[in-house]
Enzyme design. Structure first.
Site, PDB file in Angstrom:
ATOM      1  N   SER A 676     -34.897  14.992  25.538  1.00  0.00           N
ATOM      2  CA  SER A 676     -35.216  13.870  26.214  1.00  0.00           C
ATOM      3  C   SER A 676     -36.400  13.216  25.872  1.00  0.00           C
ATOM      4  O   SER A 676     -37.028  12.083  26.334  1.00  0.00           O
ATOM      5  CB  SER A 676     -35.748  14.630  27.643  1.00  0.00           C
ATOM      6  OG  SER A 676     -36.784  15.457  27.313  1.00  0.00           O
ATOM      7  N   LYS A 719     -41.658  16.970  35.282  1.00  0.00           N
ATOM      8  CA  LYS A 719     -42.188  15.573  34.314  1.00  0.00           C
ATOM      9  C   LYS A 719     -43.042  14.363  35.166  1.00  0.00           C
ATOM     10  O   LYS A 719     -44.235  14.084  34.633  1.00  0.00           O
ATOM     11  CB  LYS A 719     -41.067  14.880  33.696  1.00  0.00           C
ATOM     12  CG  LYS A 719     -40.410  15.835  32.621  1.00  0.00           C
ATOM     13  CD  LYS A 719     -39.072  15.050  32.048  1.00  0.00           C
ATOM     14  CE  LYS A 719     -38.646  16.324  30.816  1.00  0.00           C
ATOM     15  NZ  LYS A 719     -37.342  15.642  30.573  1.00  0.00           N
TER      16      LYS A 719
END
Length: 778
Positions: A676, A719
């Site tokens: 990511s 996140k």
């Protein structure tokens, strides 16, 4: 005060009652009682004695004291070394409290004398003779009262006094004595006392019968023991059975009471016959004995009654666990199906999540909510198949597997069985324990579970199995196929605050001997503990840190420095030392070659700065920061994409020949990996090579392809929380992750702007500062 009443100090008695004509010693120690005695001694040395209704009350109120008592004369008073006073009192007559005139420092009351009501003299004489006779019979049975007492009683001619003297020698309750004292009619008083004596005689007769029965039983037992020992000695001399007769009888009784299936009972009795024939000194004797003991100790039919009430289960889950709404919803759905189908056949629940998020305690709560026994086995480090299926009985020291051992501990055939850390099982030359677990967790097979030690099949179909794991990837595929995963991603800061205030702080105060008022942890201090002293998805480390604060507070309180400790943000560092962790913070200004990425770690989310610099060289790509293979590949993909789009990105066409490019991810000692970071690396590269700055308040996450497409990622909730904590306002995410935004807490979601992108061009459009802004800035 009227002519019929008098004032008197009151002495409340505990566990004792004084009748008129009684003379006895009393030990007085309570302040109010001593004050009443002193008042009486300064007056006419009389005091009103009345008993408390409850012995345990230390400071009785007027309603706790009987209103009818005895006015007594104090004949003697002696102060003892321990501060109490011993008095010799003589009961004069019955009296009743009219009202209390003093209650603070001592009790003073206004009392009225109670007169006895006499009846027919002949009838009273007959009752007196009956009383003396029954009392004599009682003394013969009791043997605790001397014959001299009976002689004294026989000389009493006054009916009322006779009743009181006899009652004072009976071991009856204060309540019964009080009833006698309150009866005005002498005839009724004696009749009531006759009833009491008759009942006491019956109790004594029963005691004697029970005593004789026990004595006879003991004698019979001793006789049997003596004969059995003789039989053992004879058998030993003859070499017949080595004196195992009593063991065999006991084992046979255990087998018949174990409620085993017919086939298992037959096997057990067959083994018992072998045990009886094998000499006791033989090793096989202990093996057979151990096997029979295991068969008889296992639950074969005992079960607890299920009580699946969804509202009750929901209340327990909400009480014991904060947050985890989706997890609790799935558990309640599971229980609802169990109730409707009246069967537990179905998927095996597997709670997956980082350590400390409450997987084991959730399983306990499920057991509590449906009133089942709870048993847990840890599978961490299990490598041997025999740990699950047991050892063959031919081996020395053979034992059943952990499943059968757990069933023995549970004591019922339908417990909630927790298979903890199922992802930590391994295999080696001794077999594959995960394969043995396949039969345990398959509802179509586990009604005939076979343990190598027990040999006979055992029914596990009534057991509610729940498994826990930290990493799904470590669970073998066939085993994973039999389970339904419930993911517990961890707690947000807000949830941790609630858990700490509602559960952890109260628990640690109790465990460390503190009261609620001894320690106060301010919200800002608690938030700092969560952010800078713990780094986890769960709350285990948070609880340990709170325990440390409690111990520090206990030391401060015991040393006398303070009676109450308030933990503020400033004082926290003094108590716990320097912060252990540094949480990500957004850049203070727009930077060239630096982009902020959002990372997902085993302990939750974090922000991650990716830095890129270039300098004259030969086109070498240098990657540092202890990056994993996947992150290195993401960097290569980003580099290749930029080379293919140099014109559109306004980058020198031959940059890959003229410059060496260095990509660094700070905190180099921490291993980092995952796909990511792709768009973050690409953005930092474009920024460094084009000279355009990256916006300071933008964070990003997403995987990149060679064609610049942005692919979805995992862990968006964690996140986003890390970005919110760092002060970032805008997050660039893959368009396909839009469905995950709902999982983010509303309080965090409302503060963030989510930009959904499909291509790197969209990322650069929102992440890089416009050229006009750059020119204005210069």
């Amino acid at each position: 005060m009227t002519n019929d009443t008098i004032q008197s100090p009151l002495l409340a008695l505990r566990g004792i009652l004084v009748f008129p004509s009684m003379v006895l010693h009393l030990d007085v120690g309570r302040e109010k009682s001593i004050a009443s005695l002193e008042t009486a001694m300064m007056g006419d040395q009389t005091i009103f004695l009345s008993s408390q209704k409850e012995v345990a009350i230390e400071d009785p109120n007027p309603e706790d004291i009987y209103r009818v008592g005895t006015l007594a004369k104090i004949n003697q008073m002696l102060k003892l070394p321990n501060g109490t006073i011993r008095v010799l009192v003589e009961g004069l007559y019955r009296a009743e409290i009219i009202r209390y005139t003093e209650e603070e420092k001592e009790y003073k009351v206004e009392i009225k004398k109670l007169e006895d009501v006499s009846g027919d003299l002949h009838e009273e004489e007959a009752l007196m003779r009956q009383l003396v006779h029954q009392f004599g019979q009682y003394i013969k049975v009791s043997r605790k009262i001397t014959k001299e007492t009976l002689a004294t009683v026989q000389d009493i001619e006054e009916p009322s006094r006779l009743a009181f003297i006899i009652a004072s020698h009976l071991p009856i309750k204060i309540k019964d004595k009080q009833e006698l004292l309150e009866i005005d009619n002498v005839k009724d008083r004696m009749q009531h006392l006759l009833t009491i004596i008759t009942n006491e005689k019956k109790v004594l007769d029963l005691e004697r019968k029970i005593g004789k029965r026990v004595q006879t039983s003991m004698e019979q037992t001793q006789k049997e023991y003596y004969l059995r020992e003789q039989l053992k000695a004879i058998q030993k001399e003859l070499g017949e059975g080595d004196g195992k007769l009593s063991d065999v009888d006991q084992l046979r009784e255990d087998i018949m009471e174990a409620n085993m299936p017919e086939r298992v009972t037959e096997v057990a009795l067959k083994e018992l016959d072998r045990f009886e024939r094998v000499p006791q000194s033989s090793a096989e004797s202990s093996v057979i004995r151990n096997y029979i003991d295991w068969l008889t100790s296992l639950p074969w039919a005992e079960k607890t009654e299920d009580s699946i009430e969804i509202h009750h289960a929901e209340a327990i889950l909400d009480k014991e666990h904060y947050g985890l709404d989706k997890v609790k919803e799935r558990i309640l759905e599971y229980l609802a199906v169990q109730k409707l189908t009246n069967s537990i056949k179905g998927p095996i629940l597997c709670l997956v999540g980082p350590p400390g998020v409450g997987k084991t305690s959730l399983a306990k709560s499920i057991a509590n909510s449906i009133h089942r026994k709870f048993v847990r086995i840890s599978l961490g480090g299990v490598r041997d198949e025999a740990e699950i299926r047991g050892h063959r009985r031919t081996y020395i020291g053979a034992m059943p597997g952990r499943i059968i051992q757990g069933m023995k501990r549970a004591g019922t055939i339908n417990p909630v069985f927790l298979l903890d850390e199922i992802d930590k099982m391994s295999n080696d030359f001794r077999g594959d324990p995960s394969s043995a677990m396949l039969e345990v967790l398959d509802p179509e097979q586990n009604h005939n579970f076979s343990d190598h030690f027990i040999e006979e099949t055992y029914d596990l179909s009534n057991v509610l199995f729940i498994a826990t794991a930290n990493y799904v990837n470590n669970i073998p595929g066939p085993l994973l196929d039999r389970m339904e995963l419930i993911s517990i991603s961890g707690y947000t800061e807000v949830e941790k605050m609630h858990i700490a205030k509602e559960h952890l702080i109260l628990k640690q105060l109790k465990e460390n001997g503190l009261q609620k008022g001894n320690l106060q942890i301010r919200d800002e201090a608690l938030l700092k503990v969560i952010r800078e002293y713990t780094r986890e998805s769960g709350v285990r480390g948070l609880e340990r840190t709170i325990a440390t604060l409690c111990r520090k507070a206990a030391k401060i309180i015991i040393s006398g420095e303070q009676k109450r400790v308030i933990v503020t943000e400033k004082r926290l560092e003094k108590l716990l030392g320097k912060p252990i962790y540094r949480y990500g913070r957004m850049e203070q200004e727009d930077q060239v070659g630096t982009a902020t990425g959002l990372a997902y770690t085993a302990v939750g989310g974090d922000t991650l700065s990716i830095e890129v610099s270039h300098y004259p060289g030969k086109g070498e790509l240098i990657l540092t920061g202890k990056l994993g293979e996947v992150m290195r590949e993401s960097a290569q993909a980003a580099f290749s994409y930029i080379r293919s789009r140099v014109k559109e990105l306004q980058i020198e066409e031959d940059f890959h020949k003229k410059y060496d490019i260095h990509i660094h991810v700070p905190e180099g000692a921490t291993p980092k990996d995952g796909p990511s970071a792709g768009i973050t690396m690409a953005t930092a590269l474009v920024s460094a090579l084009s000279g355009r700055a990256v916006k300071k308040d933008v964070g990003m996450t997403g995987e990149i392809t060679l064609r610049g497409h942005v692919l979805p990622i995992g862990g968006l909730k964690e996140k986003s929380l890390s970005a919110h904590r760092a002060g970032i306002k805008t997050i660039i995410i893959p368009a396909e992750n839009e469905r995950d935004i709902e999982d983010i807490p509303k309080s965090v979601r409302d503060d963030l702007t989510f930009i959904k992108v499909k291509h790197l061009d969209d990322v650069l459009k929102h992440a890089l500062v416009e050229e006009a802004d750059e020119s204005n800035k210069s």
